[in-house]
Each structure stands twice: as structure tokens, then as C-alpha cells.
Design an enzyme around this catalytic site. Structure first.
Site, mmCIF file in Angstrom:
data_model
loop_
_atom_site.group_PDB
_atom_site.id
_atom_site.type_symbol
_atom_site.label_atom_id
_atom_site.label_comp_id
_atom_site.label_asym_id
_atom_site.label_seq_id
_atom_site.Cartn_x
_atom_site.Cartn_y
_atom_site.Cartn_z
ATOM 1 N N ALA A 78 3.894 1.521 -1.034
ATOM 2 C CA ALA A 78 4.575 1.626 -2.333
ATOM 3 C C ALA A 78 3.663 2.246 -3.378
ATOM 4 O O ALA A 78 4.089 3.102 -4.163
ATOM 5 C CB ALA A 78 5.039 0.239 -2.783
ATOM 6 N N LYS A 101 1.137 4.276 -2.911
ATOM 7 C CA LYS A 101 0.892 5.689 -2.602
ATOM 8 C C LYS A 101 2.146 6.538 -2.833
ATOM 9 O O LYS A 101 2.045 7.713 -3.211
ATOM 10 C CB LYS A 101 0.397 5.828 -1.168
ATOM 11 C CG LYS A 101 -1.004 5.260 -0.939
ATOM 12 C CD LYS A 101 -2.051 6.006 -1.755
ATOM 13 C CE LYS A 101 -3.456 5.567 -1.433
ATOM 14 N NZ LYS A 101 -4.485 6.318 -2.159
ATOM 15 N N TYR A 113 0.835 -1.197 0.000
ATOM 16 C CA TYR A 113 0.000 0.000 0.000
ATOM 17 C C TYR A 113 0.873 1.252 0.000
ATOM 18 O O TYR A 113 0.640 2.191 -0.776
ATOM 19 C CB TYR A 113 -0.908 -0.021 1.230
ATOM 20 C CG TYR A 113 -1.830 1.167 1.358
ATOM 21 C CD1 TYR A 113 -2.874 1.352 0.461
ATOM 22 C CD2 TYR A 113 -1.681 2.090 2.388
ATOM 23 C CE1 TYR A 113 -3.744 2.434 0.587
ATOM 24 C CE2 TYR A 113 -2.533 3.167 2.522
ATOM 25 C CZ TYR A 113 -3.560 3.339 1.619
ATOM 26 O OH TYR A 113 -4.409 4.417 1.740
#
Length: 266
Positions: A156, A158, A154
Site C-alpha cells: 500500500a 509503495k 508495504y
């Protein structure tokens, strides 16, 4: 920015922050085009908005498919003739240490939704946002600027989205405005129940409730809207998230211990 009369496209509009933003934009006189994968949810929300005197359309959209994102924008233009705001509200998370994952294939699902899906939407909408001197708003997270325990994939995704939008902001040089909402734990969404666990399956509902550090989804939506009205480039919800870059620079080890403790408390 005066929201009255504006046309707003919202992804992830069927629940959580996207749904709350849809209702609140409409109540302020904006016309909304709502995107989600489930028609039944979209119909329920658009009917609710119309009953309250607002203007809304629902467009079934899988944002991981570029052709459906183009259709979302085309249908919005057919209905409203313009686009002023693109709200990137769709997202999916995870909740597991990396070493406990049995199959990493769900990392692609996270990246496709959180990053590629956003790219698809921005690409389709960008010429029209330039024409209207509009704004792209992303419902981001503290994980976009620092790693978070149990959220490797997650975080990564974002990070990727943050880098993409920051680059566009530089390239476009004011032709389109960008607002990044850095969010903490938000109550009243299904992000946690839909998060991937170590087996690659959705976690489902748990008895564990958010801590007192969390923010109600409607309060979060109000703060995002106020940041849009004020033409801000960033908003941190809760405010203390704005301390993360400073702590990362001068007290990185301390920050990471605090993050791990916060994740464990949730």
C-alpha cells in the site's frame, strides 16, 4: 547523464542499497550528501568515501519529519550550492499475513517512512531540482504495481509513492526527470531483518536465506546507476519484473499464484 561533478542526496544511506549507491556515486566523481537516522553509521560511510578520495557529508535525518528533510536539503546546499539527484532509498517492510496481525499500528510507521518521508524529501528538494533540471530516483518494488502476499501495508505504501511520483512527472512535464527502480528480492540488505512481523516488532535475523532468484545489492546498485546515466524512466531488477503489468492485464489469476509461490519460497 554524466555523474562527475553532480551533487546527489541519498536517503537510507546507512545500509543496503543506499550505502552501495553512496559508494558507487562517489567513485564516479559525484559529491554525495548522505541521510540516515544514525550518526555513527553515517560517519563510518563518509569517512570511507573520503579515504577513497571522494567527497561526502553525512546529515542525521529522520525523513518522517518535514523540518529535518528541509534541514537535509539546506545543509546540502550550504556545502555544495546545488542538488542534481535525489535518491529515495529509505524504506521499511513487513512480512506477515494481514489476518495474523495483532495490532495494525505499525502500518502508520511503514506509510510514514515509505510514502510521507519521500514526499517530505521531494517537497524540500523540488525547487532546486527544477533549477538544475535534476532527477528523482526511487528505490521502488514490484509491490508498487501489484499486491504481494504477506506485504499488505508495504504494498500500500509503495502504491501511494508510485502514484505520487507519477503525478509529479505529469505536472512538471520534463522540468525534473523521474526514475522508478522496480526491485525484486535483493541480497545484502537488512530489509528483511528490519521488517515488521505480526506482533508489530522487527523480525530480526533469520536462518532463511534468499533464493537463487534474488539479486546482489551491489549488482542492483550498478543497474540503478546505469539507468540514471541512460536517463531511463524505469528499470526492473531483475528484468522479468517488467512482465508484471502485462501478466496482470491478461493473466491476473496466474500472476497472483506465481507471486504467492515466490513469497513462500523466500
Amino acid at each position: 547523464m554524466d555523474l562527475s561533478g553532480k551533487v546527489c542526496v541519498i536517503t537510507g544511506a546507512s545500509s543496503g542499497i543506499g550505502k552501495s549507491l553512496s559508494l558507487k556515486f562517489s567513485s564516479r566523481g559525484a559529491s554525495v550528501a548522505l541521510a540516515a537516522r544514525r550518526n555513527s553509521k553515517l560517519t563510518s560511510i563518509t569517512d570511507n568515501i573520503k579515504q577513497l578520495g571522494g567527497t561526502a557529508i553525512g546529515i542525521k535525518t529522520d525523513i518522517t519529519k518535514s523540518i529535518e528533510c528541509k534541514n537535509l536539503i539546506d545543509e546540502t546546499l550550504n556545502q555544495y550550492d546545488r542538488i542534481d539527484l535525489l535518491i529515495l532509498g529509505a524504506g521499511i517492510s513487513m512480512w506477515t499475513p494481514f489476518e495474523k496481525i495483532s495490532d495494525t499500528s505499525f502500518f502508520k510507521d511503514i506509510m510514514d517512512t515509505n510514502y510521507v518521508g519521500a514526499v517530505n524529501c521531494v517537497h524540500a528538494a523540488l525547487p532546486h531540482l527544477i533549477s538544475s533540471k535534476g532527477m528523482v530516483v526511487t528505490c521502488s518494488t514490484a509491490q508498487a504495481i501489484v499486491g504481494f502476499t504477506n506485504h499488505s501495508g508495504y504494498a500500500a505504501s509503495k502504491h501511494a509513492l508510485h502514484g505520487f511520483l507519477d503525478t509529479l512527472d505529469m505536472e512538471l512535464d520534463g522540468k525534473v526527470l523521474f526514475l522508478e527502480a522496480f526491485l525484486g528480492w535483493i541480497r545484502g540488505t537488512n530489509m528483511r531483518s528490519n521488517a515488521f512481523g505480526p506482533d508489530g516488532k522487527k523480525m530480526g535475523k533469520t536462518k532463511r536465506k534468499h533464493s537463487k532468484n534474488s539479486v546482489d545489492v551491489d549488482v542492483c546498485a550498478e543497474k540503478i546507476i546505469q539507468a540514471i546515466i541512460d536517463n531511463k524512466k524505469t528499470v526492473h531488477i531483475p528484468w522479468k519484473l517488467k512482465l508484471i503489468p502485462l501478466l496482470d492485464m491478461f493473466a491476473g489469476n496466474y500472476l497472483r499464484r506465481k507471486i504467492t509461490k515466490a513469497v513462500n519460497s523466500e
